[in-house]
Enzyme design. Sequence first.
Site, PDB file in Angstrom:
ATOM      1  NE  ARG A 237      -3.594  -2.406   2.444  1.00  0.00           N
ATOM      2  CZ  ARG A 237      -4.510  -2.687   3.363  1.00  0.00           C
ATOM      3  NH1 ARG A 237      -4.752  -1.814   4.333  1.00  0.00           N
ATOM      4  NH2 ARG A 237      -5.179  -3.823   3.316  1.00  0.00           N
TER       5      ARG A 237
ATOM      6  NE  ARG B 284      -1.515   4.656   9.031  1.00  0.00           N
ATOM      7  CZ  ARG B 284      -2.820   4.391   8.894  1.00  0.00           C
ATOM      8  NH1 ARG B 284      -3.285   4.062   7.724  1.00  0.00           N
ATOM      9  NH2 ARG B 284      -3.632   4.468   9.917  1.00  0.00           N
TER      10      ARG B 284
ATOM     11  CD  GLU C  47      -8.050  -1.478  11.024  1.00  0.00           C
ATOM     12  OE1 GLU C  47      -7.847  -2.434  10.256  1.00  0.00           O
ATOM     13  OE2 GLU C  47      -7.933  -0.293  10.681  1.00  0.00           O
TER      14      GLU C  47
ATOM     15  CB  SER D 165     -11.173  -3.686   8.947  1.00  0.00           C
ATOM     16  OG  SER D 165     -12.238  -2.805   8.752  1.00  0.00           O
TER      17      SER D 165
ATOM     18  NE  ARG E 273      -1.986  -1.806  11.811  1.00  0.00           N
ATOM     19  CZ  ARG E 273      -2.768  -0.738  11.844  1.00  0.00           C
ATOM     20  NH1 ARG E 273      -3.845  -0.744  12.622  1.00  0.00           N
ATOM     21  NH2 ARG E 273      -2.487   0.337  11.134  1.00  0.00           N
TER      22      ARG E 273
END
Length: 430
Positions: A263, A278, A350, A353, A391
Amino acid sequence: MHDARALIDMGAEAVRKLARRGYSLDISALDSLQSRRNHNIRTADELRAESKRVAKEVGQVARSGGDAGELKERARKIKEEIRDLEAAQDDIERELRDFLLVIPNIPLDQAPDGDSEEFAVELRKVGTPPAFGFEPKDHVDLGEAMGILDFTRATKLSGPRFSVARGVGAALERALATLFLDIHTRRHGYTEYSVPFLVNPKTMTGTGQLPKFEEDLFKTGVAERDLYLIPTAEVPLTNLFADEIIPAKELPLALTAHTPCFRSEAGSYGRDTRGILRQHQFSKVEMVRICAAEDSQAEMATMVAHAEACLKELGLAYRVVELAAGDMGFSAQLTHDIEVWLPSQDTYREISSVSDCGTFQARRAGIRTRGADGKTTPVATLNGSGLPIGRTLAALLEQNQQADGSVVLPEALIPYLGFRRITADGTPQE
């Protein structure tokens, strides 16, 4: 993608619902496009019918020995008109498709109002965040002190927002991925897939990444083809069934894969730049379910439970929230986030999701099922993390750290690692 007629029929209600997620639908422009499309189709059909009549008259006149010159000229002009209409129709269809492709999914009414994580509604908390008799470190300080994470060398290789795992760190990443896959395939009935990490534009369009979010993707050219690195295994897993009709008896389908994810994180600079929360490249075990449209909400509850099972297995404290309508992903009609406790930030962040996309992606990708009446209808698609490796690793290090700088790992990982503790210098210890 939406059915244009359905949006027009909803009218002001569609405008209101989409406004909840910050999208302003120009319903009159859509109605105009649809009307032009329908008018062209009707006109072309009428001309084709007339063309057949004229051709029949030409044959009759020719057989009777008469002069069919004027009729032939009329037939020629009709054919030209049809060709012009077909060309115009192609332009209208493209314009209508482009219009529809950038409209996000309509949120379900139960999604809370709001446009950020502040408006999420907490559904439940599970586990108790650990209490420390010392100042807890974050995963970066822990990982670098133990020598199992190396951000400096990663930056040398690729720039910021990359990481290198070493020794026990690399083994822990591998163990987490295998544990999650085992949970989903052996307990939850998912079929594991190994999928391409490069996909074509049609595939990215099917799940909603294109055309609106191209800046978030990494694009490459291979053998004169445009290909994109996948941002999540949701993309290839869902599109495995693009342009197919799935027998109703085979639903629901449950698919999982462990892949790297890529990403660009466009627009997120300044957020979570420290550590592995991230990154431009990370790995994740993804879950995808495909079901009958009327079963999507029940399937979503199932998927959330499956993601939670991974966190429970690791003994990590977390909570589940329902996202606000304006904070959901483009393709989702309802999203539940699972947030894991990070002691260094003194908050939940988070980690998974889970989204119910309804028939939105299936319409874009052409995924259908056939009912008992023989008619085909779009299926529903759902996706969710189960779980991201980085994460999870960060939460494990932070929630299980000890005063001496070591980390005690959960029993569930012992069969995959062969040890329970990572000492302060990164040595595995039984």
